[in-house]
Design an enzyme around this catalytic site. Structure first.
Site, PDB file in Angstrom:
ATOM      1  N   SER A 561       0.840  -1.197   0.000  1.00 53.73           N
ATOM      2  CA  SER A 561       0.000   0.000   0.000  1.00 53.73           C
ATOM      3  C   SER A 561       0.868   1.237   0.000  1.00 53.73           C
ATOM      4  O   SER A 561       2.015   1.213   0.489  1.00 53.73           O
ATOM      5  CB  SER A 561      -0.904   0.011   1.239  1.00 53.73           C
ATOM      6  OG  SER A 561      -1.562   1.251   1.388  1.00 53.73           O
ATOM      7  N   TYR A 574      -2.974  -0.845  10.354  1.00 51.85           N
ATOM      8  CA  TYR A 574      -2.955  -1.144   8.920  1.00 51.85           C
ATOM      9  C   TYR A 574      -1.634  -0.717   8.294  1.00 51.85           C
ATOM     10  O   TYR A 574      -0.982  -1.490   7.576  1.00 51.85           O
ATOM     11  CB  TYR A 574      -4.125  -0.425   8.238  1.00 51.85           C
ATOM     12  CG  TYR A 574      -4.163  -0.588   6.737  1.00 51.85           C
ATOM     13  CD1 TYR A 574      -4.667  -1.742   6.153  1.00 51.85           C
ATOM     14  CD2 TYR A 574      -3.695   0.421   5.890  1.00 51.85           C
ATOM     15  CE1 TYR A 574      -4.718  -1.896   4.782  1.00 51.85           C
ATOM     16  CE2 TYR A 574      -3.738   0.281   4.514  1.00 51.85           C
ATOM     17  CZ  TYR A 574      -4.252  -0.883   3.968  1.00 51.85           C
ATOM     18  OH  TYR A 574      -4.292  -1.037   2.610  1.00 51.85           O
TER      19      TYR A 574
END
Length: 684
Positions: A561, A574
């Site tokens: 990400s 996350y």
């Protein structure tokens, strides 16, 4: 509207081809003769409709028929230059086509056109080939059928065989068909129904004849393949499947020495029984006989000569020895028979590998080819069993097999095949592939020619994706919780059993919980790290075992990400686990490079549309953080990028293909941003 003769022919072909007892996949051909209007002369013209080259009877349509003028095909008899030049006659068929001619005429066209009957079937039933390959097949055919079916000695398919069968049919007006030595059967009739009935009569009569002989042997305590060899019986199913999964990558790697192959595994009762019997080795060494069989299975299989309980280390060492011997033997076979005009050797690796107690591994350029090769060898096993029940299995001579395997016509057929796609022969495993980014990746990899294992904790979603990709010859669905070591091991085993191994892994499974630090619980932290950091590690580790065993290199791609390098608000768990994944890329690239395994990462951002993560609550949470409606979150992310474009799942899939396709073979350890330009996430 289809011509009535064509409609009857297609229906008959489909019925015959639907039953594997009648013929093998893509094997045999059928025909009909009739009249139709010639649009040029306005007069009726006699035509022959015959299944075209490469078609399959079970799925034949009118478009798969070659359409020829019967008078012109029969006129070729007058210019036939003899058996030494009969290959030239295939090109001559092009001058006999009616209109556009339909499908390409097959090598068996002459058999259909020259036999003086309105309808002709040429089939490859196991029972018929068993008679055709028995040492005293001619006498057995007479015993089985009397004068109703005639024996035709072996002759390579072609124009001369068509002339031979036509002459035999004229000389035996009461005959309904013939058994072609070493090859199959042909039947004929005045109507489509009569021809079909005669084909089935020959097949079922031969089946009963063989069954009676087999029962006699059984009554005497005997078996066509001899007694079971102690220690070679089938292992119990759980142990058998586990051993097959461990051996598949090794065997696939050996079978891919000359060119990458896809694998298929079969452990049906008929295979396991053959592998346990005393006659396995001598019969396997004789090879297959019907041309359709050995063109797909190679001249003979590789047979492991160890008992079922041998250790995996012993099996691996012996398979490597046998593989080298097989390659040397195949090269010697080629050199014995090759002449100045023979095409180059196509490869010396086996297409069939037999492992007693475990099963059969078959290989091909794609899953369907690998599966069909295995099905053809099962046909060959049935043929050998029938021939041994009747007398002795005696296939055609090795030199004849070579003439067909390296036939100029076969070489031309191979040359006409379309170029393989970029990822052909590659086996991809994608986690989290039941929806969103993973689904898009699976779709792109399959579109580029890969076989795909669609893994997801939601099995129903994975099954829907796999079915949409084309079913088991393209994709299989496996339920896998990536946090479970046992389920990941089972996932890689499933890839090995379905396709022979694994070449390309995409660590995509993920989830996200958006909370500020003080609201992030240990459970939130552990869940995200278990799924993404631990899950990626487990998948990469188990896949790397298979890749190393294959010795074919490979690719591992992490869908990380932008958050792996960007300090965004309220998502510490996350972002931290994405940073963990990003560093796994670097670590594994450094460690696995010596095995030819490349490890790269992709850093997407803001993939809202179609995303399972965003639909599962993450979108609402992030929208609240940024103070925008959830429905506008995609536009919000796009608006803060340099390119002002929304990122979609297919953009991430395109990056996966770029990293794993043919254009970046020297690239490893790279992270590719797919974020439309987020300056704060630039890697440098």
């Amino acid at each position: 509207m289809a011509h009535p003769d064509v409609a009857d022919l297609v229906a008959r072909s489909n019925r015959l081809g639907a039953d594997p007892r009648n013929t093998n996949y893509a094997g045999g051909n059928t025909s009909a003769k009739g009249t139709d209007l010639d649009p040029v002369t306005g007069q009726d013209v006699e035509l022959c409709w015959v299944k075209g080259s490469g078609g399959d009877l079970g799925t034949l349509t009118a478009a798969g028929l070659a359409v020829l003028r019967l008078d012109r095909v029969r006129a070729l008899v007058g210019v036939y230059p003899g058996v030494e030049r009969e290959d030239e006659m295939v090109a001559a068929f092009d001058y006999c086509l009616h209109g556009k001619g339909g499908a390409a005429p097959s090598i068996d066209t002459a058999m259909h056109a020259l036999v003086d009957a309105e309808h002709v079937d040429h089939l490859h039933p196991d029972s018929g080939i068993a008679l055709a390959t028995a040492a005293d097949g001619e006498a057995l055919t007479a015993e089985c059928f009397g004068d109703r079916v005639v024996w035709v000695p072996w002759r390579r398919p072609g124009f001369q065989l068509g002339l031979d069968i036509a002459e035999i049919a004229r000389a035996h007006p009461d005959a309904i068909g013939c058994v072609l030595g070493g090859h199959g059967i042909t039947a004929w009739g005045a109507t489509s129904a009569e021809c079909e009935a005669r084909s089935l009569e020959i097949i079922r009569t031969a089946e009963r004849f063989i069954a009676e002989r087999t029962e006699r042997l059984a009554a005497q305590g005997e078996h066509p393949f001899g007694p079971v060899r102690p220690g070679h019986e089938a292992l119990e199913e759980p142990e058998r499947r586990a051993r097959a999964a461990r051996l598949a990558p090794l065997i696939r790697g050996l079978a891919s020495t000359d060119a990458p192959q896809v694998g298929h595994f079969t452990d049906s009762d008929v295979v396991l029984d053959f592998l346990a019997r005393e006659k396995l080795a001598p019969l396997a060494a004789l090879g297959t006989s019907c041309p359709d069989h050995f063109l797909r299975t190679k001249v003979k299989p590789l047979v492991l000569d160890l008992p079922a309980d041998a250790t995996l280390n012993e099996v691996e060492a012996r398979l490597r020895e046998l593989h080298e011997a097989y390659r040397a033997d195949y090269r010697a076979y080629y050199e014995r028979h090759a002449g100045p005009a023979t095409p180059p050797m196509r490869g010396a690796d086996p297409a069939i590998v037999l492992v007693p107690g475990v099963g059969m591994f078959s290989f091909g350029k794609n899953k369907q080819t690998a599966r069909v090769a295995g099905e053809f060898y099962v046909n060959a096993v049935n043929v050998m069993r029938g021939a041994e029940a009747l007398s002795t299995y005696a296939p055609i001579e090795e030199s004849e097999k070579f003439r067909i395997e390296y036939w100029a016509l076969e070489e031309a057929k191979l040359a006409r095949m379309p170029r393989p796609k970029a990822l052909a022969t590659r086996v991809a495993l994608v986690t989290g592939a039941g929806s969103g980014i993973g689904k898009a990746i699976a779709e792109r990899l399959a579109a580029e020619g890969a076989c795909v294992v669609v893994a997801d904790v939601n099995l129903e979603g994975a099954q829907a994706v796999a079915e949409g990709l084309g079913g088991p010859d393209v994709a299989v669905a496996v339920r896998a919780d990536v946090t479970s070591e046992e389920e990941i091991a089972a996932l890689v085993d499933a890839a090995a059993l379905a396709f022979g191994g694994v070449d390309l892994v995409v660590n995509n499974a993920g989830l996200s919980i958006s909370k500020p630090l003080l609201e992030t619980s240990v459970a939130d932290w552990d869940l995200q790290h278990d799924v993404m950091a631990r899950g990626s590690f487990l998948v990469a580790r188990e896949a790397a075992r298979a890749m190393i065993a294959q010795r074919m290199g490979g690719d591992i791609v992490y869908i990380a990400s932008k958050n792996a390098v960007f300090a965004g608000p309220n998502n510490v768990a996350y972002s931290a686990t994405k940073a963990d994944q990003a560093h796994q890329v670097r670590l594994l690239a450094a460690e696995l490079g010596e095995h030819g395994i490349r490890v790269n990462g992709i850093n997407p951002d803001g993939v809202v549309r179609g995303s399972g993560i965003f639909a599962g609550g993450w979108g609402a949470q992030r929208a609240a953080v940024y103070g925008v409606p959830e429905s506008e979150l995609g536009q919000y992310y796009a608006g803060r990028t340099l390119l002002k474009r929304e990122v979609l799942p297919e953009h991430v899939a395109a990056a996966v293909f770029a990293l794993t396709g043919p254009d970046l073979p020297q690239t490893t350890g790279l992270h590719v941003p797919v974020d439309s330009g987020v300056a704060a996430a630039f890697l440098r």
